[in-house]
Design a protein around this motif. Structure first.
Motif, PDB file in Angstrom:
ATOM      1  N   ALA A  85     -52.175  38.727  -0.496  1.00 59.87           N
ATOM      2  CA  ALA A  85     -51.628  38.790  -1.849  1.00 59.87           C
ATOM      3  C   ALA A  85     -52.293  37.766  -2.757  1.00 59.87           C
ATOM      4  O   ALA A  85     -52.622  36.661  -2.328  1.00 59.87           O
ATOM      5  N   PRO A  86     -52.488  38.136  -4.018  1.00 62.50           N
ATOM      6  CA  PRO A  86     -52.952  37.144  -4.997  1.00 62.50           C
ATOM      7  C   PRO A  86     -51.934  36.010  -5.081  1.00 62.50           C
ATOM      8  O   PRO A  86     -50.766  36.187  -4.759  1.00 62.50           O
ATOM      9  N   SER A  87     -52.367  34.868  -5.529  1.00 59.37           N
ATOM     10  CA  SER A  87     -51.489  33.697  -5.528  1.00 59.37           C
ATOM     11  C   SER A  87     -50.372  33.775  -6.560  1.00 59.37           C
ATOM     12  O   SER A  87     -49.353  33.124  -6.409  1.00 59.37           O
ATOM     13  N   GLN A  88     -50.546  34.547  -7.612  1.00 59.42           N
ATOM     14  CA  GLN A  88     -49.551  34.620  -8.668  1.00 59.42           C
ATOM     15  C   GLN A  88     -48.714  35.890  -8.566  1.00 59.42           C
ATOM     16  O   GLN A  88     -49.178  36.958  -8.935  1.00 59.42           O
ATOM     17  N   PRO A  89     -47.462  35.800  -8.105  1.00 58.72           N
ATOM     18  CA  PRO A  89     -46.624  36.992  -8.134  1.00 58.72           C
ATOM     19  C   PRO A  89     -46.284  37.352  -9.581  1.00 58.72           C
ATOM     20  O   PRO A  89     -46.307  36.491 -10.465  1.00 58.72           O
ATOM     21  N   LEU A  90     -46.016  38.612  -9.825  1.00 55.50           N
ATOM     22  CA  LEU A  90     -45.692  39.079 -11.171  1.00 55.50           C
ATOM     23  C   LEU A  90     -44.205  39.383 -11.280  1.00 55.50           C
ATOM     24  O   LEU A  90     -43.608  39.893 -10.337  1.00 55.50           O
ATOM     25  N   ASP A  91     -43.641  39.083 -12.417  1.00 54.49           N
ATOM     26  CA  ASP A  91     -42.247  39.404 -12.675  1.00 54.49           C
ATOM     27  C   ASP A  91     -42.201  40.335 -13.872  1.00 54.49           C
ATOM     28  O   ASP A  91     -42.566  39.932 -14.981  1.00 54.49           O
ATOM     29  N   VAL A 139     -46.194  41.950  -6.144  1.00 50.71           N
ATOM     30  CA  VAL A 139     -47.157  41.243  -5.283  1.00 50.71           C
ATOM     31  C   VAL A 139     -48.593  41.407  -5.784  1.00 50.71           C
ATOM     32  O   VAL A 139     -49.328  40.436  -5.921  1.00 50.71           O
ATOM     33  N   TYR A 140     -48.994  42.648  -6.059  1.00 53.90           N
ATOM     34  CA  TYR A 140     -50.401  42.928  -6.361  1.00 53.90           C
ATOM     35  C   TYR A 140     -50.692  43.226  -7.831  1.00 53.90           C
ATOM     36  O   TYR A 140     -51.846  43.155  -8.251  1.00 53.90           O
ATOM     37  N   GLY A 141     -49.684  43.601  -8.592  1.00 59.44           N
ATOM     38  CA  GLY A 141     -49.915  43.986  -9.983  1.00 59.44           C
ATOM     39  C   GLY A 141     -50.742  45.253 -10.059  1.00 59.44           C
ATOM     40  O   GLY A 141     -50.963  45.934  -9.053  1.00 59.44           O
ATOM     41  N   GLY A 142     -51.182  45.589 -11.265  1.00 56.40           N
ATOM     42  CA  GLY A 142     -52.130  46.681 -11.406  1.00 56.40           C
ATOM     43  C   GLY A 142     -53.360  46.295 -10.611  1.00 56.40           C
ATOM     44  O   GLY A 142     -53.845  45.169 -10.714  1.00 56.40           O
ATOM     45  N   SER A 143     -53.848  47.205  -9.795  1.00 52.60           N
ATOM     46  CA  SER A 143     -54.868  46.783  -8.836  1.00 52.60           C
ATOM     47  C   SER A 143     -55.837  47.900  -8.502  1.00 52.60           C
ATOM     48  O   SER A 143     -55.526  49.079  -8.652  1.00 52.60           O
ATOM     49  N   ASN A 144     -56.998  47.488  -8.042  1.00 49.34           N
ATOM     50  CA  ASN A 144     -58.034  48.404  -7.587  1.00 49.34           C
ATOM     51  C   ASN A 144     -58.215  48.193  -6.092  1.00 49.34           C
ATOM     52  O   ASN A 144     -58.355  47.063  -5.636  1.00 49.34           O
ATOM     53  N   GLU A 160     -49.854  49.854 -13.613  1.00 49.25           N
ATOM     54  CA  GLU A 160     -48.841  48.815 -13.816  1.00 49.25           C
ATOM     55  C   GLU A 160     -48.288  48.940 -15.231  1.00 49.25           C
ATOM     56  O   GLU A 160     -49.061  49.118 -16.177  1.00 49.25           O
ATOM     57  N   PRO A 161     -46.970  48.840 -15.404  1.00 46.70           N
ATOM     58  CA  PRO A 161     -46.436  48.817 -16.765  1.00 46.70           C
ATOM     59  C   PRO A 161     -47.001  47.614 -17.521  1.00 46.70           C
ATOM     60  O   PRO A 161     -47.037  46.504 -16.982  1.00 46.70           O
ATOM     61  N   ASP A 162     -47.467  47.847 -18.730  1.00 47.77           N
ATOM     62  CA  ASP A 162     -48.063  46.784 -19.553  1.00 47.77           C
ATOM     63  C   ASP A 162     -49.201  46.072 -18.817  1.00 47.77           C
ATOM     64  O   ASP A 162     -49.333  44.850 -18.869  1.00 47.77           O
ATOM     65  N   CYS A 163     -50.022  46.834 -18.145  1.00 47.81           N
ATOM     66  CA  CYS A 163     -51.144  46.296 -17.372  1.00 47.81           C
ATOM     67  C   CYS A 163     -52.077  45.497 -18.282  1.00 47.81           C
ATOM     68  O   CYS A 163     -52.352  45.916 -19.412  1.00 47.81           O
ATOM     69  N   PRO A 164     -52.586  44.358 -17.814  1.00 44.01           N
ATOM     70  CA  PRO A 164     -53.554  43.595 -18.611  1.00 44.01           C
ATOM     71  C   PRO A 164     -54.792  44.423 -18.964  1.00 44.01           C
ATOM     72  O   PRO A 164     -55.412  44.198 -19.988  1.00 44.01           O
ATOM     73  N   ASN A 165     -55.143  45.384 -18.109  1.00 40.81           N
ATOM     74  CA  ASN A 165     -56.218  46.324 -18.424  1.00 40.81           C
ATOM     75  C   ASN A 165     -55.553  47.560 -19.012  1.00 40.81           C
ATOM     76  O   ASN A 165     -54.940  48.352 -18.296  1.00 40.81           O
ATOM     77  N   LYS A 166     -55.665  47.717 -20.318  1.00 35.73           N
ATOM     78  CA  LYS A 166     -54.936  48.771 -21.038  1.00 35.73           C
ATOM     79  C   LYS A 166     -55.216  50.180 -20.519  1.00 35.73           C
ATOM     80  O   LYS A 166     -54.432  51.091 -20.735  1.00 35.73           O
ATOM     81  N   HIS A 167     -56.314  50.370 -19.807  1.00 32.95           N
ATOM     82  CA  HIS A 167     -56.658  51.684 -19.282  1.00 32.95           C
ATOM     83  C   HIS A 167     -55.780  52.094 -18.100  1.00 32.95           C
ATOM     84  O   HIS A 167     -55.805  53.257 -17.687  1.00 32.95           O
ATOM     85  N   TYR A 168     -55.033  51.163 -17.535  1.00 26.68           N
ATOM     86  CA  TYR A 168     -54.225  51.440 -16.350  1.00 26.68           C
ATOM     87  C   TYR A 168     -52.762  51.080 -16.563  1.00 26.68           C
ATOM     88  O   TYR A 168     -52.070  50.647 -15.656  1.00 26.68           O
ATOM     89  N   ASP A 169     -52.286  51.326 -17.779  1.00 26.41           N
ATOM     90  CA  ASP A 169     -50.899  51.061 -18.136  1.00 26.41           C
ATOM     91  C   ASP A 169     -50.028  52.252 -17.717  1.00 26.41           C
ATOM     92  O   ASP A 169     -50.229  53.370 -18.197  1.00 26.41           O
ATOM     93  N   LEU A 225     -56.231  43.975 -11.573  1.00 27.54           N
ATOM     94  CA  LEU A 225     -56.828  44.417 -12.826  1.00 27.54           C
ATOM     95  C   LEU A 225     -56.549  43.397 -13.920  1.00 27.54           C
ATOM     96  O   LEU A 225     -55.405  43.006 -14.123  1.00 27.54           O
ATOM     97  N   GLY A 226     -57.611  43.005 -14.614  1.00 26.76           N
ATOM     98  CA  GLY A 226     -57.487  42.051 -15.703  1.00 26.76           C
ATOM     99  C   GLY A 226     -57.802  42.711 -17.033  1.00 26.76           C
ATOM    100  O   GLY A 226     -58.122  43.895 -17.086  1.00 26.76           O
ATOM    101  N   PRO A 227     -57.713  41.954 -18.093  1.00 24.15           N
ATOM    102  CA  PRO A 227     -57.996  42.514 -19.428  1.00 24.15           C
ATOM    103  C   PRO A 227     -59.437  43.006 -19.539  1.00 24.15           C
ATOM    104  O   PRO A 227     -60.328  42.507 -18.876  1.00 24.15           O
ATOM    105  N   VAL A 228     -59.603  44.016 -20.391  1.00 28.52           N
ATOM    106  CA  VAL A 228     -60.956  44.535 -20.656  1.00 28.52           C
ATOM    107  C   VAL A 228     -61.521  43.867 -21.862  1.00 28.52           C
ATOM    108  O   VAL A 228     -60.879  43.421 -22.736  1.00 28.52           O
TER     109      VAL A 228
END
Length: 177
Positions: free
Chosen positions: A14-20, A44-49, A58-67, A174-177
């Motif tokens: 898992a990435p170190s930062q859990p998402l709430d 645990v993983y957030g929007g992910s590849n 992911e809802p409100d994904c940092p990468n707008k293409h995967y919201d 997934l991070g911002p584009v």
């Protein structure tokens, strides 16, 4: 924690930062509750590849293409239009049944929850639709179980790419584009 999520943690730490997430707001927007295993997966993983192929929305994904919320809106509209001239999968013939996308691929296949009237979200199963085509597959598993089983090779789709999964798994949030 679900068994499937525990299996994913063995596959990819898992990435170190859990998402709430504000799930009540998300579910209110969708007008339906979401499965607990999906909420855990996103926490645990957030929007992910996964394996440079499958994208978990992911809802409100940092990468707008995967919201998830945008995908749900547009997929619902597109499928309603499509089914005016193409036959619906038989799993969707039940009055009031719908599909909600939870993942997509770099080839354009879409993975959905099959939402049937009166069925608890934790009992939703997975539908896979080929990119730009009428073929559908149905799997009687949760989204997290589908992902874990696809990555381990226990579950094999005739629609998803034959090069998925990779021999050595790759994961990235997934991070911002």
């Amino acid at each position: 924690m679900s068994n499937a999520l525990a299996r994913l943690l063995e596959i990819a730490p898992a990435p170190s930062q859990p998402l709430d997430k504000g799930w009540s707001e998300v579910e209110q927007t969708l007008a339906v509750g979401l499965p607990n295993d999906y909420k855990e997966l996103i926490g645990v993983y957030g929007g992910s590849n996964w394996d440079d192929y499958l994208y978990v929305l992911e809802p409100d994904c940092p990468n707008k293409h995967y919201d998830l919320l945008k995908w749900a809106k547009y997929q619902f509209e597109d499928l309603q239009e499509l089914w005016t001239f193409e036959k619906k999968p038989e799993e969707l013939e039940t009055e009031g049944s719908v599909v909600i996308p939870w993942a997509t691929t770099d080839n354009g296949e879409c993975l959905y929850w099959l939402v049937l009237p009166g069925v608890d979200p934790n009992e939703w199963t997975v539908m896979v639709n080929e990119a730009r085509g009428p073929r559908w597959e149905h799997y009687s598993v949760s989204c997290t179980q589908f992902l874990a089983s696809a990555l381990t090779g226990e579950l094999q789709s005739n629609i998803l790419s034959s090069s998925f999964p990779l021999a050595t798994h790759e994961f990235r949030r997934l991070g911002p584009v």
